[in-house]
Design a protein around this motif. Structure first.
Motif, PDB file in Angstrom:
ATOM      1  N   GLY A  27      20.230 -47.546 -51.070  1.00  0.00           N
ATOM      2  CA  GLY A  27      19.290 -46.993 -50.117  1.00  0.00           C
ATOM      3  C   GLY A  27      18.101 -46.264 -50.712  1.00  0.00           C
ATOM      4  O   GLY A  27      17.395 -45.552 -50.005  1.00  0.00           O
ATOM      5  N   ALA A  28      17.874 -46.426 -52.020  1.00  0.00           N
ATOM      6  CA  ALA A  28      16.766 -45.733 -52.688  1.00  0.00           C
ATOM      7  C   ALA A  28      16.157 -46.659 -53.731  1.00  0.00           C
ATOM      8  O   ALA A  28      16.774 -47.638 -54.153  1.00  0.00           O
ATOM      9  N   ILE A  29      14.930 -46.326 -54.148  1.00  0.00           N
ATOM     10  CA  ILE A  29      14.363 -47.018 -55.304  1.00  0.00           C
ATOM     11  C   ILE A  29      14.593 -46.120 -56.511  1.00  0.00           C
ATOM     12  O   ILE A  29      14.597 -44.890 -56.398  1.00  0.00           O
ATOM     13  N   ARG A  30      14.833 -46.745 -57.658  1.00  0.00           N
ATOM     14  CA  ARG A  30      15.115 -45.970 -58.861  1.00  0.00           C
ATOM     15  C   ARG A  30      14.568 -46.692 -60.088  1.00  0.00           C
ATOM     16  O   ARG A  30      14.405 -47.906 -60.082  1.00  0.00           O
ATOM     17  N   LYS A  31      14.288 -45.883 -61.088  1.00  0.00           N
ATOM     18  CA  LYS A  31      13.795 -46.433 -62.344  1.00  0.00           C
ATOM     19  C   LYS A  31      14.257 -45.526 -63.476  1.00  0.00           C
ATOM     20  O   LYS A  31      14.252 -44.303 -63.339  1.00  0.00           O
ATOM     21  N   GLU A  32      14.632 -46.150 -64.578  1.00  0.00           N
ATOM     22  CA  GLU A  32      15.042 -45.397 -65.766  1.00  0.00           C
ATOM     23  C   GLU A  32      13.958 -45.522 -66.828  1.00  0.00           C
ATOM     24  O   GLU A  32      13.444 -46.609 -67.085  1.00  0.00           O
ATOM     25  N   PRO A  76      10.890 -36.644 -55.976  1.00  0.00           N
ATOM     26  CA  PRO A  76      12.014 -37.525 -56.301  1.00  0.00           C
ATOM     27  C   PRO A  76      13.227 -36.727 -56.778  1.00  0.00           C
ATOM     28  O   PRO A  76      13.116 -35.565 -57.153  1.00  0.00           O
ATOM     29  N   ASP A  77      14.375 -37.381 -56.771  1.00  0.00           N
ATOM     30  CA  ASP A  77      15.540 -36.854 -57.476  1.00  0.00           C
ATOM     31  C   ASP A  77      15.327 -37.211 -58.940  1.00  0.00           C
ATOM     32  O   ASP A  77      14.945 -38.349 -59.259  1.00  0.00           O
ATOM     33  N   ILE A  78      15.543 -36.257 -59.825  1.00  0.00           N
ATOM     34  CA  ILE A  78      15.301 -36.463 -61.256  1.00  0.00           C
ATOM     35  C   ILE A  78      16.577 -36.152 -62.026  1.00  0.00           C
ATOM     36  O   ILE A  78      17.136 -35.071 -61.887  1.00  0.00           O
ATOM     37  N   ASP A  79      17.004 -37.108 -62.830  1.00  0.00           N
ATOM     38  CA  ASP A  79      18.190 -36.943 -63.667  1.00  0.00           C
ATOM     39  C   ASP A  79      17.752 -37.086 -65.126  1.00  0.00           C
ATOM     40  O   ASP A  79      17.229 -38.132 -65.517  1.00  0.00           O
ATOM     41  N   VAL A  80      17.942 -36.038 -65.912  1.00  0.00           N
ATOM     42  CA  VAL A  80      17.564 -36.053 -67.328  1.00  0.00           C
ATOM     43  C   VAL A  80      18.837 -36.138 -68.164  1.00  0.00           C
ATOM     44  O   VAL A  80      19.734 -35.312 -68.019  1.00  0.00           O
ATOM     45  N   VAL A 108      15.290 -40.527 -68.547  1.00  0.00           N
ATOM     46  CA  VAL A 108      15.026 -39.896 -67.259  1.00  0.00           C
ATOM     47  C   VAL A 108      15.183 -40.968 -66.193  1.00  0.00           C
ATOM     48  O   VAL A 108      14.631 -42.064 -66.316  1.00  0.00           O
ATOM     49  N   ILE A 109      15.936 -40.649 -65.167  1.00  0.00           N
ATOM     50  CA  ILE A 109      16.084 -41.554 -64.029  1.00  0.00           C
ATOM     51  C   ILE A 109      15.444 -40.886 -62.822  1.00  0.00           C
ATOM     52  O   ILE A 109      15.760 -39.741 -62.492  1.00  0.00           O
ATOM     53  N   LEU A 110      14.518 -41.619 -62.199  1.00  0.00           N
ATOM     54  CA  LEU A 110      13.907 -41.156 -60.954  1.00  0.00           C
ATOM     55  C   LEU A 110      14.518 -41.946 -59.808  1.00  0.00           C
ATOM     56  O   LEU A 110      14.687 -43.169 -59.912  1.00  0.00           O
ATOM     57  N   ARG A 111      14.836 -41.246 -58.743  1.00  0.00           N
ATOM     58  CA  ARG A 111      15.394 -41.880 -57.549  1.00  0.00           C
ATOM     59  C   ARG A 111      14.616 -41.346 -56.361  1.00  0.00           C
ATOM     60  O   ARG A 111      14.446 -40.125 -56.230  1.00  0.00           O
ATOM     61  N   MET A 112      14.141 -42.250 -55.506  1.00  0.00           N
ATOM     62  CA  MET A 112      13.316 -41.832 -54.377  1.00  0.00           C
ATOM     63  C   MET A 112      13.763 -42.466 -53.079  1.00  0.00           C
ATOM     64  O   MET A 112      14.038 -43.669 -53.022  1.00  0.00           O
ATOM     65  N   TRP A 113      13.822 -41.610 -52.089  1.00  0.00           N
ATOM     66  CA  TRP A 113      14.007 -42.033 -50.708  1.00  0.00           C
ATOM     67  C   TRP A 113      13.612 -40.851 -49.837  1.00  0.00           C
ATOM     68  O   TRP A 113      13.590 -39.711 -50.296  1.00  0.00           O
ATOM     69  N   SER A 114      13.224 -41.134 -48.619  1.00  0.00           N
ATOM     70  CA  SER A 114      12.741 -40.087 -47.721  1.00  0.00           C
ATOM     71  C   SER A 114      13.890 -39.604 -46.851  1.00  0.00           C
ATOM     72  O   SER A 114      14.394 -40.346 -45.996  1.00  0.00           O
ATOM     73  N   HIS A 115      14.302 -38.383 -47.070  1.00  0.00           N
ATOM     74  CA  HIS A 115      15.435 -37.808 -46.352  1.00  0.00           C
ATOM     75  C   HIS A 115      15.200 -37.822 -44.844  1.00  0.00           C
ATOM     76  O   HIS A 115      16.111 -38.159 -44.083  1.00  0.00           O
ATOM     77  N   ASP A 116      13.978 -37.470 -44.426  1.00  0.00           N
ATOM     78  CA  ASP A 116      13.703 -37.384 -42.988  1.00  0.00           C
ATOM     79  C   ASP A 116      13.744 -38.745 -42.301  1.00  0.00           C
ATOM     80  O   ASP A 116      14.036 -38.833 -41.112  1.00  0.00           O
ATOM     81  N   ALA A 117      13.480 -39.824 -43.041  1.00  0.00           N
ATOM     82  CA  ALA A 117      13.508 -41.165 -42.463  1.00  0.00           C
ATOM     83  C   ALA A 117      14.850 -41.858 -42.705  1.00  0.00           C
ATOM     84  O   ALA A 117      15.119 -42.909 -42.133  1.00  0.00           O
ATOM     85  N   GLY A 118      15.656 -41.311 -43.592  1.00  0.00           N
ATOM     86  CA  GLY A 118      16.955 -41.916 -43.888  1.00  0.00           C
ATOM     87  C   GLY A 118      16.860 -43.170 -44.733  1.00  0.00           C
ATOM     88  O   GLY A 118      17.739 -44.032 -44.672  1.00  0.00           O
ATOM     89  N   GLY A 119      15.812 -43.280 -45.528  1.00  0.00           N
ATOM     90  CA  GLY A 119      15.661 -44.447 -46.388  1.00  0.00           C
ATOM     91  C   GLY A 119      14.312 -44.446 -47.079  1.00  0.00           C
ATOM     92  O   GLY A 119      13.582 -43.457 -47.058  1.00  0.00           O
TER      93      GLY A 119
END
Length: 96
Positions: free
Chosen positions: A25-30, A57-61, A66-77
């Motif tokens: 349910g999100a787009i992500r890139k490493e 974005p959600d950021i995981d180091v 680094v992994i970025l993960r994006m989705w819009s919480h208010d839209a649910g996707g």
């Protein structure tokens, strides 16, 4: 509120942006870097862009990754805001 995109719209976008993936349910890139410090410099650039766009974005180091993960919480996707943020990050950081 931004409108949630259909899966086929997101998949068409990821086809044009091959290092981005649509998963869970999100787009992500490493991103991979030479060092931890380089990874953190990148994260700081992302933070500046995200603040400008008021979309974060959600950021995981993990050391040099680094992994970025994006989705819009208010839209649910995933929405256009997520795709725009991803494109802006790639352009501004030359991390295509």
């Amino acid at each position: 509120m931004a409108e949630k995109l259909r899966p086929e719209e997101i998949e068409a976008w990821t086809a044009a942006h091959p290092r981005w993936r649509f998963r869970d349910g999100a787009i992500r890139k490493e991103y991979a870097f030479q060092s931890f410090r380089s990874a953190i410099v990148f994260v700081n650039r992302v933070a500046t862009i995200a603040d400008e766009l008021k979309h974060h974005p959600d950021i995981d180091v993990r050391y040099d990754r680094v992994i970025l993960r994006m989705w819009s919480h208010d839209a649910g996707g995933v929405t256009e805001r997520d795709l725009n943020l991803a494109e802006r990050i790639d352009f501004a950081t030359s991390a295509r």
